[in-house]
Design a protein around this motif. Structure first.
Motif, mmCIF file in Angstrom:
data_model
loop_
_atom_site.group_PDB
_atom_site.id
_atom_site.type_symbol
_atom_site.label_atom_id
_atom_site.label_comp_id
_atom_site.label_asym_id
_atom_site.label_seq_id
_atom_site.Cartn_x
_atom_site.Cartn_y
_atom_site.Cartn_z
ATOM 1 N N TYR A 165 20.007 -11.640 18.317
ATOM 2 C CA TYR A 165 21.252 -11.116 17.749
ATOM 3 C C TYR A 165 21.996 -12.204 16.996
ATOM 4 C CZ TYR A 165 20.286 -7.065 20.629
ATOM 5 O OH TYR A 165 19.682 -5.968 21.191
ATOM 6 N N ASN A 166 22.424 -11.865 15.777
ATOM 7 C CA ASN A 166 23.111 -12.830 14.927
ATOM 8 C C ASN A 166 24.616 -12.650 14.994
ATOM 9 O OD1 ASN A 166 20.573 -13.843 13.905
ATOM 10 N ND2 ASN A 166 20.444 -11.958 12.694
ATOM 11 N N ASP A 183 26.714 -12.172 12.665
ATOM 12 C CA ASP A 183 27.299 -11.184 11.754
ATOM 13 C C ASP A 183 27.026 -9.754 12.204
ATOM 14 O OD1 ASP A 183 24.618 -10.925 11.260
ATOM 15 O OD2 ASP A 183 24.729 -11.351 9.113
ATOM 16 N N SER A 215 23.994 -8.459 12.775
ATOM 17 C CA SER A 215 22.620 -8.070 12.485
ATOM 18 C C SER A 215 21.687 -8.622 13.552
ATOM 19 C CB SER A 215 22.201 -8.589 11.106
ATOM 20 O OG SER A 215 22.200 -10.008 11.090
ATOM 21 N N THR A 216 20.442 -8.175 13.541
ATOM 22 C CA THR A 216 19.441 -8.685 14.472
ATOM 23 C C THR A 216 18.252 -9.225 13.700
ATOM 24 O OG1 THR A 216 18.395 -6.515 14.668
ATOM 25 C CG2 THR A 216 20.079 -7.065 16.304
ATOM 26 N N THR A 217 17.645 -10.271 14.235
ATOM 27 C CA THR A 217 16.429 -10.837 13.665
ATOM 28 C C THR A 217 15.263 -10.417 14.541
ATOM 29 O OG1 THR A 217 17.603 -12.749 12.771
ATOM 30 C CG2 THR A 217 15.220 -12.973 13.075
ATOM 31 N N TRP A 234 24.562 -8.813 3.061
ATOM 32 C CA TRP A 234 23.604 -7.711 2.936
ATOM 33 C C TRP A 234 23.684 -6.730 4.091
ATOM 34 C CZ3 TRP A 234 20.274 -7.024 6.919
ATOM 35 C CH2 TRP A 234 20.100 -8.102 7.781
ATOM 36 N N SER A 235 24.048 -7.220 5.288
ATOM 37 C CA SER A 235 24.058 -6.349 6.472
ATOM 38 C C SER A 235 25.130 -5.269 6.398
ATOM 39 C CB SER A 235 24.242 -7.175 7.751
ATOM 40 O OG SER A 235 25.468 -7.878 7.719
ATOM 41 N N SER A 236 26.087 -5.432 5.499
ATOM 42 C CA SER A 236 27.127 -4.412 5.334
ATOM 43 C C SER A 236 26.769 -3.398 4.244
ATOM 44 C CB SER A 236 28.468 -5.081 5.002
ATOM 45 O OG SER A 236 28.402 -5.748 3.750
ATOM 46 N N SER A 285 17.966 -3.138 2.587
ATOM 47 C CA SER A 285 19.233 -3.885 2.538
ATOM 48 C C SER A 285 18.973 -5.382 2.646
ATOM 49 C CB SER A 285 20.160 -3.424 3.667
ATOM 50 O OG SER A 285 20.440 -2.049 3.566
ATOM 51 N N TYR A 286 18.033 -5.764 3.528
ATOM 52 C CA TYR A 286 17.759 -7.193 3.723
ATOM 53 C C TYR A 286 17.195 -7.830 2.464
ATOM 54 C CZ TYR A 286 16.269 -11.493 6.059
ATOM 55 O OH TYR A 286 16.097 -12.808 6.418
#
Length: 454
Positions: free
Chosen positions: A125-126, A128, A130-132, A195-197, A211-212
């Motif tokens: 979990y990042n 911002d 998002s998740t990696t 990009w995550s938004s 999106s990524y």
């Protein structure tokens, strides 16, 4: 001091007791050294399988026993369940390694593969939000997250795993040989750290496959690789047809061309052949839900049926160049004669074996505008091998004036000059009403489409 030591011992005992309730440890009670990364231990059946399938043939180490030094110490991550490891890596082998082996040079995977896979049970979990779910480091190491959620019988899960592997392997290939610098100009100025938004639909409307892909040109390139491979030709074309607009579709097709040429020129790989092999491998492991069969076109198109016409409109749709050239040649010819040709026209069934090519035009001079409807009458025929064609058999007075007085017959020649495969448009959405016309002699260059109507 003694008080502090007693408190410390009590804390250690409390933490030890808490660890006994760790569900990941409970999954692996038969493997007491699971998180110790003890290299002196006797290999298990799983270890031998990994050695036989990855280490010996490709010099790839698969590391699943917990070693925090391989990961970000500031992230809250969990070990992979041992019961998940072989299922994950078997899919990696069959869908990634074996497909490349079928289309690339003999030693391609041995030369370019990462030398280590590290498996992690949870997502990364990042900050911002998002998740990696995968990383590649220096072309040597790939980390796969969310292993504990993997189900080899779930098509979406298999595609997500392979998307991650293909994405990271794409980075490795780019680190060895850079992709074309021209790729960076296709959607220059639209990359963003946020990009995550951006929603997937918005990203695709702006010429990005995910999106990524908007994160950077490097991510854009490898997201194109991964998406085209895991979705396959039909799935990828369905995305373009259903989730893009005319402008963004052209941008993505341009990016696709760069990817295909990169694989051909830099690695001597037919990307479309690889795409086919990946799809076959995915479907052999976890078949996806079948796309709903469409009603045969001529069950609903024809005289007295649900749709009696096929409509064309240059105001609303972007047509292939050959068809567009034919229309605008007529358009410009009529303009020089003081008339305007409407961008809307249609083919409609007047009876079971005849259609009218119906064009609309009007005066452009001073005074009240006068409107005309021209009908070229065509006989529909079908060849023995199932192709369709149109014989020009008659016309009304307005159509005669267009063809004989003004030389406006290019659209007529387009339909009456070829034998066609007439079918649902090959790249359209499963629910669309687009009908494709594919000339048998030149299906790609001469192709056009219309939409069902009345």
């Amino acid at each position: 001091m003694k008080y502090k030591n007693i408190i410390a011992i009590m804390i250690i005992l409390a933490l030890t007791g808490a660890a006994c309730n760790d569900p990941y440890n409970e999954n692996d009670t038969s493997d007491p050294d699971y998180v110790t990364n003890d290299d002196t231990r006797e290999p298990t059946e799983l270890d031998n399988w990994l050695t036989d399938n990855f280490t010996t043939p490709y010099n790839i180490q698969v590391k699943y026993r917990w070693d925090n030094s391989e990961l970000d110490p500031y992230k809250n991550l969990t070990p992979p369940a041992v019961t998940k490891v072989q299922g994950v890596m078997d899919v990696v082998k069959k869908v990634w390694i074996e497909t490349y082996n079928q289309v690339a040079a003999t030693n391609f995977i041995k030369e370019y593969c990462p030398k280590q896979f590290v498996l992690v049970g949870s997502a990364n979990y990042n900050y911002d939000g998002s998740t990696t779910i995968g990383t590649a480091e220096g072309g040597r190491k790939v980390v796969l997250f969310v292993v504990n959620d993997f189900d080899p019988h779930n098509n979406a899960g298999v595609k997500q795993l392979i998307h991650t592997v293909q994405h990271e392997f794409g980075h490795i290939l780019n680190q060895n040989i850079s992709y074309q610098p021209e790729f960076k100009e296709v959607t220059a100025g639209n990359y963003t750290a946020n990009w995550s938004s951006v929603s997937l639909s918005e990203a695709r409307a702006r010429g990005f496959i995910t999106s990524y892909a908007m994160a950077s040109t490097d991510e854009d390139f490898v997201e194109m690789i991964a998406t085209m491979l895991v979705e396959g030709k039909e799935g990828y074309e369905r995305i373009l047809a259903c989730e893009t607009n005319t402008s963004s579709r052209q941008l993505l097709k341009k990016k696709e061309q760069y990817v295909v040429e990169y694989f051909r020129a830099k690695y001597n790989i037919d990307f479309y052949a690889l795409q086919t092999k990946v799809q076959e491998a995915i479907n052999a492991i976890a078949p996806g839900e079948p796309v709903e069969e469409r009603t045969p076109l001529f069950d609903i198109l024809g005289y007295g049926k649900d749709s009696t016409a096929i409509r064309f409109d240059f105001n609303f749709y972007s047509y292939p160049s050959g068809f567009a050239t034919a229309f605008f040649t007529d358009f410009n010819l009529l303009t020089t004669k003081g008339y305007g040709l409407d961008t809307y026209f249609r083919l409609y069934y007047s009876d079971e074996t005849h259609v009218h090519l119906q064009l609309h035009y009007h005066t452009n001079g001073p005074g009240e505008r006068i409107y005309y409807v021209a009908n070229f009458i065509l006989e529909v025929f079908q060849t023995e091998d199932g192709h369709y064609g149109f014989w020009y058999v008659d016309n009304d007075e307005n159509a005669r004036m267009l063809a004989e007085d003004y030389g406006v017959y290019n659209i007529l020649d387009f339909f009456a000059g070829y034998t066609y495969d007439i079918e649902w448009e090959r790249s359209s959405c499963p629910t669309s009403s687009f009908v494709g016309f594919y000339p048998v002699s030149n299906p790609n260059e001469g192709y056009t489409y219309g939409i069902l109507g009345n």
